[in-house]
Scaffold this motif. Sequence first.
Motif, mmCIF file in Angstrom:
data_model
loop_
_atom_site.group_PDB
_atom_site.id
_atom_site.type_symbol
_atom_site.label_atom_id
_atom_site.label_comp_id
_atom_site.label_asym_id
_atom_site.label_seq_id
_atom_site.Cartn_x
_atom_site.Cartn_y
_atom_site.Cartn_z
ATOM 1 N N LYS A 133 50.870 -5.508 7.953
ATOM 2 C CA LYS A 133 52.251 -5.117 7.672
ATOM 3 C C LYS A 133 52.873 -5.948 6.555
ATOM 4 O O LYS A 133 53.674 -5.442 5.790
ATOM 5 N N ASP A 134 52.478 -7.222 6.432
ATOM 6 C CA ASP A 134 53.036 -8.054 5.356
ATOM 7 C C ASP A 134 52.646 -7.524 3.981
ATOM 8 O O ASP A 134 53.470 -7.499 3.061
ATOM 9 N N GLU A 135 51.407 -7.089 3.851
ATOM 10 C CA GLU A 135 50.943 -6.525 2.585
ATOM 11 C C GLU A 135 51.691 -5.238 2.256
ATOM 12 O O GLU A 135 52.122 -5.030 1.116
ATOM 13 N N LEU A 136 51.851 -4.380 3.257
ATOM 14 C CA LEU A 136 52.533 -3.107 3.033
ATOM 15 C C LEU A 136 54.003 -3.311 2.711
ATOM 16 O O LEU A 136 54.561 -2.608 1.863
ATOM 17 N N VAL A 137 54.632 -4.289 3.359
ATOM 18 C CA VAL A 137 56.038 -4.572 3.086
ATOM 19 C C VAL A 137 56.197 -5.101 1.664
ATOM 20 O O VAL A 137 57.090 -4.672 0.916
ATOM 21 N N SER A 138 55.335 -6.024 1.257
ATOM 22 C CA SER A 138 55.452 -6.574 -0.098
ATOM 23 C C SER A 138 55.183 -5.499 -1.151
ATOM 24 O O SER A 138 55.847 -5.466 -2.202
ATOM 25 N N PHE A 139 54.246 -4.590 -0.871
ATOM 26 C CA PHE A 139 53.972 -3.491 -1.798
ATOM 27 C C PHE A 139 55.179 -2.561 -1.900
ATOM 28 O O PHE A 139 55.560 -2.135 -2.999
ATOM 29 N N ALA A 140 55.806 -2.277 -0.760
ATOM 30 C CA ALA A 140 56.991 -1.413 -0.759
ATOM 31 C C ALA A 140 58.142 -2.085 -1.505
ATOM 32 O O ALA A 140 58.863 -1.426 -2.266
ATOM 33 N N LEU A 141 58.309 -3.391 -1.315
ATOM 34 C CA LEU A 141 59.366 -4.116 -2.022
ATOM 35 C C LEU A 141 59.137 -4.053 -3.530
ATOM 36 O O LEU A 141 60.087 -3.899 -4.313
ATOM 37 N N LYS A 142 57.882 -4.165 -3.938
ATOM 38 C CA LYS A 142 57.551 -4.090 -5.354
ATOM 39 C C LYS A 142 57.905 -2.720 -5.920
ATOM 40 O O LYS A 142 58.492 -2.607 -7.005
ATOM 41 N N LYS A 143 57.570 -1.666 -5.178
ATOM 42 C CA LYS A 143 57.868 -0.309 -5.627
ATOM 43 C C LYS A 143 59.377 -0.075 -5.707
ATOM 44 O O LYS A 143 59.874 0.565 -6.643
#
Length: 83
Positions: free
Chosen positions: A46-56
């Motif tokens: 979930k940390d990876e997905l959250v950081s990716f979403a924040l980047k987008k």
Amino acid sequence: MPNIKSAIKRVKTTHTAEERNISQKSEMRTAIKRAHSAINTNADNKDELVSFALKKVDKASQRNLIHKNKAARIKSSLMTGSK
């Protein structure tokens, strides 16, 4: 269909920019949905997905695809949910 050369070019460039913007907003929405579902299921990545979403979200805000306050709201909801 326009007859003037500059108007024809304007239609083409508008169309390509519109496709690009729609694609980027779609990627952002998908990333947000994946991050929220990972948070709800307490997935291990979930940390990876959250950081990716924040980047987008940041990129969409930079390119004026979404308003900066909307970006802040989305980022806030992602960050509070990931704790």
